[in-house]
Design a protein around this motif. Structure first.
Motif, PDB file in Angstrom:
ATOM      1  N   MET A 279       0.853  -1.172   0.000  1.00  0.00           N
ATOM      2  CA  MET A 279       0.000   0.000   0.000  1.00  0.00           C
ATOM      3  C   MET A 279       0.894   1.229   0.000  1.00  0.00           C
TER       4      MET A 279
ATOM      5  N   VAL B  95      -3.715   1.522  -2.761  1.00  0.00           N
ATOM      6  CA  VAL B  95      -3.897   0.642  -3.941  1.00  0.00           C
ATOM      7  C   VAL B  95      -4.643  -0.611  -3.503  1.00  0.00           C
TER       8      VAL B  95
ATOM      9  N   PRO C  24      -5.487  -4.198  -4.524  1.00  0.00           N
ATOM     10  CA  PRO C  24      -4.980  -5.148  -5.533  1.00  0.00           C
ATOM     11  C   PRO C  24      -6.099  -5.770  -6.365  1.00  0.00           C
ATOM     12  N   ALA C  25      -5.682  -6.291  -7.481  1.00  0.00           N
ATOM     13  CA  ALA C  25      -6.661  -6.958  -8.367  1.00  0.00           C
ATOM     14  C   ALA C  25      -7.254  -8.187  -7.657  1.00  0.00           C
ATOM     15  N   THR C  26      -8.482  -8.511  -8.043  1.00  0.00           N
ATOM     16  CA  THR C  26      -9.189  -9.664  -7.451  1.00  0.00           C
ATOM     17  C   THR C  26      -9.228 -10.804  -8.462  1.00  0.00           C
ATOM     18  N   TYR C  27      -8.841 -11.979  -7.978  1.00  0.00           N
ATOM     19  CA  TYR C  27      -8.836 -13.167  -8.841  1.00  0.00           C
ATOM     20  C   TYR C  27      -9.811 -14.212  -8.286  1.00  0.00           C
TER      21      TYR C  27
ATOM     22  N   LYS D   2      -8.955 -13.183 -13.533  1.00  0.00           N
ATOM     23  CA  LYS D   2      -9.045 -11.850 -12.914  1.00  0.00           C
ATOM     24  C   LYS D   2     -10.492 -11.377 -12.975  1.00  0.00           C
TER      25      LYS D   2
ATOM     26  N   ASP E 226      -9.650  -5.416 -11.798  1.00  0.00           N
ATOM     27  CA  ASP E 226      -8.297  -4.889 -11.880  1.00  0.00           C
ATOM     28  C   ASP E 226      -7.927  -4.175 -10.586  1.00  0.00           C
ATOM     29  N   ALA E 227      -6.649  -3.957 -10.394  1.00  0.00           N
ATOM     30  CA  ALA E 227      -6.186  -3.198  -9.239  1.00  0.00           C
ATOM     31  C   ALA E 227      -6.677  -1.742  -9.335  1.00  0.00           C
TER      32      ALA E 227
END
Length: 198
Positions: free
Chosen positions: A1, A40, A42-45, A181, A184-185
């Motif tokens: 972060m 920030v 983060p992207a989620t998967y 994904k 997105d972040a």
């Protein structure tokens, strides 16, 4: 972060989390209402499973060969027949009494008490044993029957005929797991607590 503290903890947040303006010297010494910092996310998967074709369905031909067996069968090697042979006559020797001289009455002289007398005398029949050969069974041609002669042979017989058959082979699938994904972040502004900010 990632975190950035705004100078003097003074700023303004526009709609959508975008910094619109910062504190100007004209506002110095004012009361700070809120402080924010940049963060920030983060992207989620997400883990997903998917069926993947490994081998397509197909059709193949399966051939079954013919099946044979051996069986024993009784056969005539030589049929019944009749032959002829010559048989000699059969004789037998038999005995029988044959009269040689029949009974008779005659006269003859005899000496009786020193005297010669003429006597009437009865003479019995005279017999004699005679042996003769007698035909018991005449000779000739005799039929002789010979029975049939049998044997056994091995025969190859068909038990099941050859066949051709279509076999369906189903498709083969495999489960594959992978990361996808979902989001997105993102960079956002979050409120913070620092000295001088309430």
């Amino acid at each position: 972060m990632f975190r950035t503290v705004l100078s003097g903890c003074v700023g303004a947040i526009a709609a959508g989390g975008v910094l619109v303006s910062a504190a100007a010297p004209a506002f110095a010494g004012g009361r700070t209402l809120a402080c924010y910092e940049q963060a920030v996310i983060p992207a989620t998967y997400q883990t997903v499973s998917q069926q993947v074709l490994v081998r397509a369905a197909s059709t193949r031909v399966v051939e079954q060969p013919a099946v044979y067996s051996f069986q024993t069968r009784r056969v005539v090697v030589q049929p019944e027949r009749v032959s002829y042979r010559q048989v000699a006559p059969v004789y037998q020797t038999r005995s029988r009494q044959v009269q040689v001289r029949p009974a008779s009455i005659g006269w003859e002289y005899q000496i009786r008490k020193g005297r010669k007398v003429l006597c009437k005398v009865k003479h019995p029949a005279v017999y004699q044993t005679v042996h003769e050969k007698v035909l018991v069974k005449p000779g000739g041609r005799v039929a002789v029957t010979h029975p049939a002669v049998y044997g056994s042979v091995q025969e190859r017989v068909l038990v099941r005929a050859a066949t051709r058959q279509k076999v369906h082979v189903p498709a083969v699938y495999k489960t594959v797991t992978r990361q996808v994904k979902v989001r997105d972040a993102q960079v956002v502004w979050q409120p913070v607590k620092v000295r001088g900010c309430r």
